[in-house]
Enzyme design. Structure first.
Site, short mmCIF file in Angstrom:
data_model
loop_
_atom_site.label_atom_id
_atom_site.label_comp_id
_atom_site.label_asym_id
_atom_site.label_seq_id
_atom_site.Cartn_x
_atom_site.Cartn_y
_atom_site.Cartn_z
N HIS A 1 0.82 -1.21 0.00
CA HIS A 1 0.00 0.00 0.00
C HIS A 1 0.86 1.27 0.00
O HIS A 1 0.77 2.10 -0.89
CB HIS A 1 -0.92 0.01 1.22
CG HIS A 1 -1.86 -1.14 1.26
ND1 HIS A 1 -2.68 -1.47 0.21
CD2 HIS A 1 -2.12 -2.05 2.22
CE1 HIS A 1 -3.39 -2.53 0.52
NE2 HIS A 1 -3.08 -2.91 1.74
N CYS B 1 -7.15 -6.51 3.25
CA CYS B 1 -8.44 -6.36 3.93
C CYS B 1 -9.55 -7.04 3.16
O CYS B 1 -10.67 -7.19 3.68
CB CYS B 1 -8.76 -4.89 4.15
SG CYS B 1 -8.64 -3.88 2.66
#
Length: 457
Positions: free
Chosen positions: A10, A42
């Protein structure tokens, strides 16, 4: 200027894209140990549960895109050393074994985190899996196909989401956690009591306040039993979800860190070494509820911090606004949002707090359908500054957690929220929005305390 980026999930992906977008003449070289970038971990539970059919959607970038933007991308390359004096990194090509060095003017450390693996007897057994990256997600799906009994160790977001995914697919699921409540970091008992009851009603076994003492395996080395401090559970598969630790061995004793190894950065994402930036799960964040540093490994923090690295890599220009650890969760029909501290965690962050709990309908009762909203507001004693909040409903009110997040970040008081201007339209809410009503309950509580008509506990 030559920038070396170590790690590209990320934070790394965000940093690379921002650097090349805003400073296109920068020479950017990326080293990533995995064979993919930007995987949204996630979404693993959604992938495991079959909600997400095509895992390609869980990637928001790829090496080809970064290369087209101008980066030199080395996949499956492991950085083994960072020489902060000579300003160079030592790299191993994991496919060929070749070792070489690369110099840098600025280095971006976005090495992320790794699941904690406790030193428990038998943990090396087969079918004990971790849940962090794409390859691990695929392994979970592969092994779960012919398994019926599954044990999840860890009652945080990832563990709970996996519990739902496996339960929905008809598995016999047991959840073990060393704490006495699920989702302890995010929610107070008023919420977790409801969720735990719902889980048990669905046949999910909860083994809370129990520590795992060991794993037993058969002659093939496959785990067959989990032994806890109070019980034992037969299983065919175990997934460890007990938390994460920062991946910062490369910079140990080279930049300032918290005791847990998380790198400390300033408001421009600079470490104590002026030529090294860091972002994401490898870092501590500025935690707005108490104004201190905390380790909160969330994708939201990572993409923001990575973007700020890119904006500040040439010169400091955009400050980090900090975080409230705002999060949302969908669990068996419940829509849940939280931000900041809860009553349980407040003392850990040095905060003296009071709270109010309100349950009300989200819109007028004359509407043909409606749902109740359970809400809690946490505020600082003495200042009435809002430092946390929780919301839960069968109706999707999770965006209210974002509203409460802004209240925390902007140091709003309970009075500010009680009388702030929200729109009214019967399809959506009431003349007083439910967040207004929640804050008004806090204001009334403080009035009664001040006048001696309510005793604090």
């Amino acid at each position: 200027m030559k920038v070396v980026v170590v790690g590209c999930t990320h934070a790394g992906t965000s940093a690379v894209k921002t650097i090349l977008n805003e400073h296109p003449n920068t020479e950017v070289t990326v080293f990533e140990r995995n064979d993919n970038v930007s995987f949204l971990s996630c979404g693993i539970a959604l992938y495991v549960g079959g909600v997400v059919k095509d895992p390609a959607g869980l990637f928001y970038s790829n090496p080809e895109e970064l290369t087209e933007m101008g980066a030199t991308v080395h996949m499956e390359h492991n950085v083994t050393n960072i020489d902060t004096v000579a300003k160079k990194v030592t790299v191993e090509n994991m496919q060929t074994g070749e070792v070489f060095e690369e110099s840098y003017d600025k280095l971006v450390n976005t090495t992320g985190s790794w699941p904690i693996v406790p030193p428990i007897s038998g943990i090396e057994s087969k079918n004990i899996l971790l849940c962090k990256n794409y390859n691990q997600a695929n392994e979970i799906i592969r092994q779960a196909k012919d398994k019926q009994k599954v044990v999840i160790v860890g009652g945080g977001y990832i563990g709970i989401e996996l519990v739902e995914a496996f339960a929905e697919s008809g598995k016999d699921v047991t959840l073990i956690d060393g704490l006495d409540r699920i989702l302890n970091k995010y929610l107070d008992p008023e919420f977790t009591d409801i969720l735990e009851h719902d889980l048990q009603e669905r046949g999910i076994k909860l083994a809370l306040n129990q520590t795992v003492n060991g794993f037993e395996a058969n002659e093939n080395g496959e785990v067959t039993k989990v032994v806890t401090s109070e019980n034992s559970f037969e299983t065919e598969m175990v997934i460890m979800c007990v938390g994460f630790r920062p991946n910062n061995e490369l910079l140990k004793d080279k930049v300032d860190m918290l005791p847990n190894g998380a790198i400390i950065v300033d408001e421009y994402m600079r470490t104590s070494d002026k030529d090294i930036y860091a972002a994401g799960d490898s870092c501590a964040v500025h935690y707005n509820p108490n104004g201190g540093s905390a380790y909160i490994p969330l994708a939201t923090n990572a993409v923001r911090m990575g973007t700020l690295v890119g904006k500040n890599i040439v010169e400091p220009s955009v400050k980090y606004r900090g975080t409230q650890s705002t999060s949302g969760l969908y669990l068996f029909g419940f829509n849940i949002g939280s931000t900041g501290v809860n009553v349980n965690s407040a003392s850990h962050f040095g905060l003296d707090v009071r709270s109010v709990v309100v349950e009300d309908y989200y819109r007028p009762e004359f509407m043909p359908t409606n749902e109740k909203v359970l809400m809690k507001l946490v505020y600082e004693v003495g200042t009435n500054r809002i430092v946390g909040g929780q919301v839960m409903s069968k109706y999707d009110i999770t965006q209210s957690a974002n509203t409460l997040s802004l209240a925390v970040q902007n140091k709003m008081t309970i009075e500010d929220l009680a009388y702030v201007d929200f729109f009214f339209q019967p399809v959506f809410d009431r003349p007083w929005n439910y967040l207004n009503l929640l804050a008004q309950a806090a204001v009334e509580q403080e009035r009664k305390i001040a006048t001696g008509t309510e005793v604090t506990v």
